[in-house]
Design a protein around this motif. Structure first.
Motif, PDB file in Angstrom:
ATOM      1  N   ARG A  68     -65.776 -40.049 -16.553  1.00  0.00           N
ATOM      2  CA  ARG A  68     -64.365 -40.367 -16.788  1.00  0.00           C
ATOM      3  C   ARG A  68     -63.640 -40.513 -15.449  1.00  0.00           C
ATOM      4  O   ARG A  68     -62.705 -41.301 -15.338  1.00  0.00           O
ATOM      5  CB  ARG A  68     -63.699 -39.278 -17.646  1.00  0.00           C
ATOM      6  CG  ARG A  68     -64.360 -39.098 -19.017  1.00  0.00           C
ATOM      7  CD  ARG A  68     -64.179 -40.278 -19.921  1.00  0.00           C
ATOM      8  NE  ARG A  68     -62.864 -40.274 -20.579  1.00  0.00           N
ATOM      9  CZ  ARG A  68     -62.416 -41.234 -21.377  1.00  0.00           C
ATOM     10  NH1 ARG A  68     -63.161 -42.314 -21.600  1.00  0.00           N
ATOM     11  NH2 ARG A  68     -61.246 -41.156 -21.932  1.00  0.00           N
ATOM     12  N   VAL A  69     -64.094 -39.765 -14.444  1.00  0.00           N
ATOM     13  CA  VAL A  69     -63.453 -39.870 -13.137  1.00  0.00           C
ATOM     14  C   VAL A  69     -63.927 -41.117 -12.386  1.00  0.00           C
ATOM     15  O   VAL A  69     -63.123 -41.872 -11.833  1.00  0.00           O
ATOM     16  CB  VAL A  69     -63.762 -38.601 -12.300  1.00  0.00           C
ATOM     17  CG1 VAL A  69     -63.270 -38.783 -10.855  1.00  0.00           C
ATOM     18  CG2 VAL A  69     -63.109 -37.386 -12.929  1.00  0.00           C
ATOM     19  N   SER A 127     -65.491 -46.189 -21.896  1.00  0.00           N
ATOM     20  CA  SER A 127     -64.797 -45.628 -23.058  1.00  0.00           C
ATOM     21  C   SER A 127     -65.401 -44.266 -23.387  1.00  0.00           C
ATOM     22  O   SER A 127     -66.487 -43.921 -22.910  1.00  0.00           O
ATOM     23  CB  SER A 127     -64.973 -46.555 -24.255  1.00  0.00           C
ATOM     24  OG  SER A 127     -66.323 -46.499 -24.684  1.00  0.00           O
ATOM     25  N   VAL A 128     -64.703 -43.517 -24.244  1.00  0.00           N
ATOM     26  CA  VAL A 128     -65.208 -42.203 -24.640  1.00  0.00           C
ATOM     27  C   VAL A 128     -66.615 -42.309 -25.234  1.00  0.00           C
ATOM     28  O   VAL A 128     -67.525 -41.552 -24.871  1.00  0.00           O
ATOM     29  CB  VAL A 128     -64.256 -41.544 -25.667  1.00  0.00           C
ATOM     30  CG1 VAL A 128     -64.921 -40.328 -26.312  1.00  0.00           C
ATOM     31  CG2 VAL A 128     -62.957 -41.154 -24.997  1.00  0.00           C
ATOM     32  N   VAL A 184     -73.875 -42.017 -22.526  1.00  0.00           N
ATOM     33  CA  VAL A 184     -74.541 -41.881 -21.228  1.00  0.00           C
ATOM     34  C   VAL A 184     -74.784 -40.397 -20.928  1.00  0.00           C
ATOM     35  O   VAL A 184     -75.878 -39.998 -20.499  1.00  0.00           O
ATOM     36  CB  VAL A 184     -73.699 -42.525 -20.110  1.00  0.00           C
ATOM     37  CG1 VAL A 184     -74.271 -42.155 -18.739  1.00  0.00           C
ATOM     38  CG2 VAL A 184     -73.650 -44.032 -20.275  1.00  0.00           C
ATOM     39  N   ALA A 185     -73.765 -39.571 -21.195  1.00  0.00           N
ATOM     40  CA  ALA A 185     -73.869 -38.142 -20.905  1.00  0.00           C
ATOM     41  C   ALA A 185     -75.057 -37.513 -21.639  1.00  0.00           C
ATOM     42  O   ALA A 185     -75.777 -36.679 -21.080  1.00  0.00           O
ATOM     43  CB  ALA A 185     -72.571 -37.445 -21.281  1.00  0.00           C
ATOM     44  N   ALA A 186     -75.277 -37.932 -22.892  1.00  0.00           N
ATOM     45  CA  ALA A 186     -76.399 -37.380 -23.652  1.00  0.00           C
ATOM     46  C   ALA A 186     -77.717 -37.627 -22.932  1.00  0.00           C
ATOM     47  O   ALA A 186     -78.618 -36.790 -22.912  1.00  0.00           O
ATOM     48  CB  ALA A 186     -76.434 -38.010 -25.044  1.00  0.00           C
ATOM     49  N   LEU A 212     -68.547 -34.290 -28.133  1.00  0.00           N
ATOM     50  CA  LEU A 212     -67.556 -34.924 -27.250  1.00  0.00           C
ATOM     51  C   LEU A 212     -66.850 -36.077 -27.960  1.00  0.00           C
ATOM     52  O   LEU A 212     -65.631 -36.244 -27.843  1.00  0.00           O
ATOM     53  CB  LEU A 212     -68.257 -35.461 -25.982  1.00  0.00           C
ATOM     54  CG  LEU A 212     -68.577 -34.433 -24.895  1.00  0.00           C
ATOM     55  CD1 LEU A 212     -69.550 -35.001 -23.884  1.00  0.00           C
ATOM     56  CD2 LEU A 212     -67.272 -34.014 -24.200  1.00  0.00           C
ATOM     57  N   VAL A 213     -67.625 -36.847 -28.703  1.00  0.00           N
ATOM     58  CA  VAL A 213     -67.028 -37.982 -29.411  1.00  0.00           C
ATOM     59  C   VAL A 213     -66.146 -37.488 -30.549  1.00  0.00           C
ATOM     60  O   VAL A 213     -65.029 -37.986 -30.753  1.00  0.00           O
ATOM     61  CB  VAL A 213     -68.125 -38.921 -29.949  1.00  0.00           C
ATOM     62  CG1 VAL A 213     -67.525 -39.990 -30.836  1.00  0.00           C
ATOM     63  CG2 VAL A 213     -68.885 -39.549 -28.799  1.00  0.00           C
ATOM     64  N   ALA A 214     -66.622 -36.495 -31.281  1.00  0.00           N
ATOM     65  CA  ALA A 214     -65.846 -35.983 -32.423  1.00  0.00           C
ATOM     66  C   ALA A 214     -64.504 -35.434 -31.943  1.00  0.00           C
ATOM     67  O   ALA A 214     -63.467 -35.669 -32.565  1.00  0.00           O
ATOM     68  CB  ALA A 214     -66.641 -34.877 -33.126  1.00  0.00           C
TER      69      ALA A 214
END
Ligand SMILES: Nc1ncnc2c1ncn2[C@@H]1O[C@H](COP(=O)(O)O)[C@@H](O)[C@H]1O
Ligand SMILES: Nc1ncnc2c1ncn2[C@@H]1O[C@H](COP(=O)(O)O)[C@@H](O)[C@H]1O
Ligand SMILES: Nc1ncnc2c1ncn2[C@@H]1O[C@H](COP(=O)(O)O)[C@@H](O)[C@H]1O
Ligand code: NA
Ligand code: NA
Ligand code: NA
Lengths: 329, 103, 103, 103, 329, 329
Positions: E91-92, E97-98, E104-106, E152-154
């Motif tokens: 995000r930084v 998008s979220v 990607v984080a997963a 995170l998405v939820a």
């Protein structure tokens, strides 16, 4: 002469030849024995990987011979030259059209890597060494013949007025053909990592090699046999004669080149084998793109059904005997 | 469910021509296509099978392309420029699709 | 582009019957067909998948055959003589082809 | 040969969704379908190919489903509940089948 | 520092890296070199089978260390945690998008088994031993990150109002993913049959291992190269920075965990490598089911095209040097 | 009896059995673990190639025993005979139709080459030798049972009036089945090239054999498990009893034949195993052509889901113990 016969006989009862024969026989008998496409391709990747790497590692071990560059050059020249001889022979011996004759000629200027592998196995069995860079010569001989063939067609006016002009991108596609890239790449990696690299993967590329080769030749026998069966009637005597005469002609030129270069006995024999062999991977694919009017049944059957088995059974022992006689090795 | 008319074009062509055909389709404004493997077949150039093949030389593929009817003609022109001299077959079928904007 | 009416016949049948079906098609004057691999499927005889199979016993193939409309009936007769007792599906679609003389 | 009208639905969808789609089809009363492998393709999410892939993540499959016309709507509803958020294409063609009771 | 450079250099000219580079180069040059899907999958089955079995046999030989359970737990916690860090970084650094950032984080919370294998090869070459159960830790780290990403998405409201809710059956599907089952199953069988079992199949899983790994990395290079080529323009600088920064961040956390657990030098280095690596098998498949709106081109290219080569070339030597410096091994 | 139990237990924790169990478990748990069709077929080609070649080379080494021809004859007779016994048992124990019962019977008259391979592994582990030509006996037993089954159907009037008449070409197709051709061909090539041929490809067919067998049995477990899962409810108790009783019956007949022939302990045990095992390659394909009305789910599930695991786990140790007791070996 007795030596050749004994060698030929010994060669004939080697497992790789017998598995090729088994494949041929199974195809003729219409057995449903078959190798899945993905497995066949996997084995061919393995063989290219192994042969390239071993060649490179051998160059790393023995140093780059001064003749390396000249050998590459000789290979390129032979590959350019052989299609013209093949084309002339075909026009005399057979009634093939210009396009078909040129397409066949391209195959005989190029090389068959499996024939090369079989020949080097025979050398190894006979205790003979050879220049490791012969693998690079093999790679260098894959493509030039294709240009000669296209030029032969262009000279004759091209098919249906399409001209034999080289489609843009085709040359790049030929040179970056997967099998050339893998062979040359593995050769380079073998040369860079040398004996140390070889030590790490030796048990993968050395010990199982002969066994994989047997299964691969079984598959080639199956494919060749199915091809011969489907195209009965297509193989008139003239074509048949060409399929045996051309490798002998090629081998003679290879012999001259090898002698001029001053190669070892094994190197001369491999140069003869490369010149004598006919492509069945890179060139057929290139012909489908560049000369789609040429009948694939003709060139595949000739290369895989006549010349490949001839080289495998009689050719290789002959080339070895001649190379030994001439180099005194 | 609301459906729209479209054309389903099926092109069976030599595998070595794949890149050329897909470039031609893209050039003709086609927004998508699907490539299916072909196991074997038969035609004027005889019977063939994919089993045991090691090169791409004698294989074929089938390209399925769904287009808006008024894109059909440019598509066929582009496809034929490639297929013309080559072994292969082209057929066109009427079909219905749901999200019309995609084709 | 000038097109002609034709029929697209799609036969999904057990892989072991491939040789028999193609001989029957040739016997019915069919000039060409294309064989597609099938990954799996479902029908009255249940769900199956090709993964991990080592024999041809439980696999299927799809045979696509484009013919001139007046060859359709002999084709269907020939195909049914083979498919009849076997697991499989036959469907026929109208289509348009370009080089009519080929079918 | 006596034939009957039917619909041929062709759904191209991501391989990971196979189980979900087939369960949805079965839920909609579909009596059978055939799954074809897909080698590659192109669409809004770009070009992709199956060669060398090791996971099922980026592959697609094509599901062919022949149904009686009055089963079409429930089928499309069920299929769309699955395909909706996913990459994929659905097309419907008219076809003729022989053994009507099977669909 | 010199040591790292020397090691990095030595690592760079190892056959496996060079074959990966060959694959990349062939893809960029648009060569038609390719590995059939079935062969690639067959090689991955082989690698999972071999690495799992060897890990299990090693546990059988050296006994179950008291730290085994704690190591598993640490792996699970790391896998849950890393996606939050990755998400914040993304995000930084990038404008994703979220949904894309979570997907990607997963991948970065989960692990890449081939990176693990490459790291353990380097350890073996360097004569270092490591805890056999690290394979089990690798398996334990595959899945938890997926849950973090969904959460995170939820939290952010989910895509298009579909909510990020876990579809029933998905968790089971993730945990019973084929590669986890084969890895854990082979580990268990190796642990049960021990040295006796290993003796029976050693020549299958030990000697050819490096060679298969070379061919497999050739394929990964081809796939990564095709991905990078297709997605030119997608990789903005921010993403690129993330692809290098995230593995270093992960490795730092892995280092802390390894030190707390009191692992051997090799164990610490593997814990770092696992934390630093990004999944390209289990997670992409799970994301296609759970977050289909996320663009696969982004996460596949980052994981396979940036982070995997980074770890393979520079990361592994760095992690080894740091682990040696810190543990004094 | 204690000996059998100990042997059975030891056998149960061998890697090959455990990998079969892993496959079964993964299939029951609905894991997506799977082996691509091409890889599975590639492994089966490898196993047939290796087992055939080793058998032939062993015949070349030990000379042709006078009993070879009688053993082949005995195998053919057993294969003809067993389907009648199986058919009678099925009609008594189950409610299967004539066509289904005949199709199942054909499978039990024929043989399973993987069961044969597993049995010979157990012999080798136990330090027992056996007649190399037992591989040829295995090949000879593949097909005759199919004819018996067709005759059983014909006698009963055939399905839907199609008669059970042998379709022209079917016999040829059965005898030239790919797996028979490869097995017999490799056997012949092994016999011709002998120890010299074996030396060339030994490291391909001997060392990796057990490992490939493990992966292959993993796949068979997956296929058997999927089959059992799909066909729950189909396997009524009668069928289940048949799936265990029939191999024991077959083994008893095999024992008698082996004793009459005067085979070695290992030879007797293999004759029992062949008679006890049920085909899952050649016969299912032949049945799809010849008796398409028979339900494939029944015969595949019985052969692969019940009898194969029974033989693998309990059968083989029993047959070995009995053979040792009876021959005093
Ligand atoms: N009528 C047809 N219907 C379906 N496929 C065909 C047909 N004719 C040809 N093909 C396909 O196109 C390939 C080349 O055809 P041909 O150019 O006639 O040799 C064949 O091998 C088939 O796969
Ligand atoms: N309605 C259908 N639509 C498409 N394919 C079908 C259909 N019904 C059956 N099939 C295919 O035909 C095979 C055998 O069908 P069945 O004889 O009903 O078991 C199935 O496994 C499917 O591949
Ligand atoms: N117009 C089309 N015709 C045929 N197949 C398509 C079409 N559009 C998309 N596809 C297939 O669906 C996949 C995903 O499409 P997309 O969601 O647009 O990326 C593509 O890779 C193709 O295989
Ligand atoms: Na040549
Ligand atoms: Na990680
Ligand atoms: Na039996």
């Amino acid at each position: 002469m007795d030596g050749i016969l004994a060698l030929a006989l010994e060669n004939l009862i080697s497992p790789i030849i017998l598995f090729f024969a088994l494949g041929l026989a199974a195809a003729f008998a219409r057995s449903d024995l078959s190798v899945p496409e993905a497995v066949a391709k996997g084995m061919s990747l393995y063989l290219l990987f192994a042969i390239g790497f071993k060649g490179g590692a051998s160059v790393a071990a023995h140093g780059v011979d001064a003749t390396l560059l000249f050998s590459l050059l000789a290979g390129v020249i032979l590959s350019f030259l052989l299609p013209f001889i093949a084309f002339a022979l075909l026009r005399v011996l057979t009634g093939l059209s210009v396009v078909d004759a040129a397409a066949v000629a391209a195959h005989y200027g190029s090389i068959s890597i499996v024939t090369f592998v079989a020949a080097s196995s025979v050398l190894t069995s006979a205790g003979l060494v050879f220049e490791g860079y012969m693998v690079a010569v093999a790679a260098a001989m894959e493509a030039p013949a294709i240009l000669s063939a296209l030029w032969l067609v262009a000279r004759a006016g091209g098919p249906n007025g399409h001209g034999g002009g080289m489609e843009p991108g085709l040359l790049r596609e030929i040179l970056l053909n997967g099998s050339i890239v893998l062979l040359v790449g593995s050769f380079a990696i073998g040369a860079i990592t040398g004996q140390e690299g070889l030590a790490r993967i030796e048990s993968f590329i050395v010990s199982p090699f002969q066994g994989v080769l047997c299964l691969f030749l079984l598959d080639m026998g199956l494919v060749a046999g199915r091809g011969l069966r489907e195209t009965r009637g297509l193989l008139r005597p003239g074509l048949f004669v060409f399929g045996v005469l051309m490798p002998l002609t090629g081998a003679a030129l290879g012999l001259v080149a090898g002698m001029i270069l001053g190669l070892s006995t094994g190197g001369v024999m491999l140069m003869m084998t490369l010149s004598a062999s006919a492509s069945y991977i890179a060139v057929p694919a290139a012909m489908r793109v560049a000369l789609p009017e040429a009948n694939p049944a003709i060139y595949l059957t000739l290369a895989l059904g006549i010349t490949f088995p001839f080289n495998l059974t009689l050719g290789i022992p002959i080339y070895l005997a001649v190379a030994q006689a001439v180099t005194g090795g | 469910m609301q459906t729209h008319k479209a054309k389903r074009v099926e092109i069976t062509i030599e595998a070595v021509m794949e890149r050329r055909l897909s470039e031609a389709l893209e050039g003709a404004g086609v927004k998508g296509f699907t490539i299916l493997p072909v196991l074997g077949g038969s035609g004027r150039s005889g019977r063939w099978s994919r089993e045991g093949q090691i090169s791409r030389a004698s294989g074929m593929i089938a390209v399925v392309c769904i287009v808006h009817p008024n894109r059909l003609d440019p598509l066929l022109d582009a496809a034929f420029a490639v297929v013309d001299r080559h072994i292969g077959v082209v057929s066109v079928t009427d079909c219905d699709v749901v999200r019309a904007d995609r084709f």
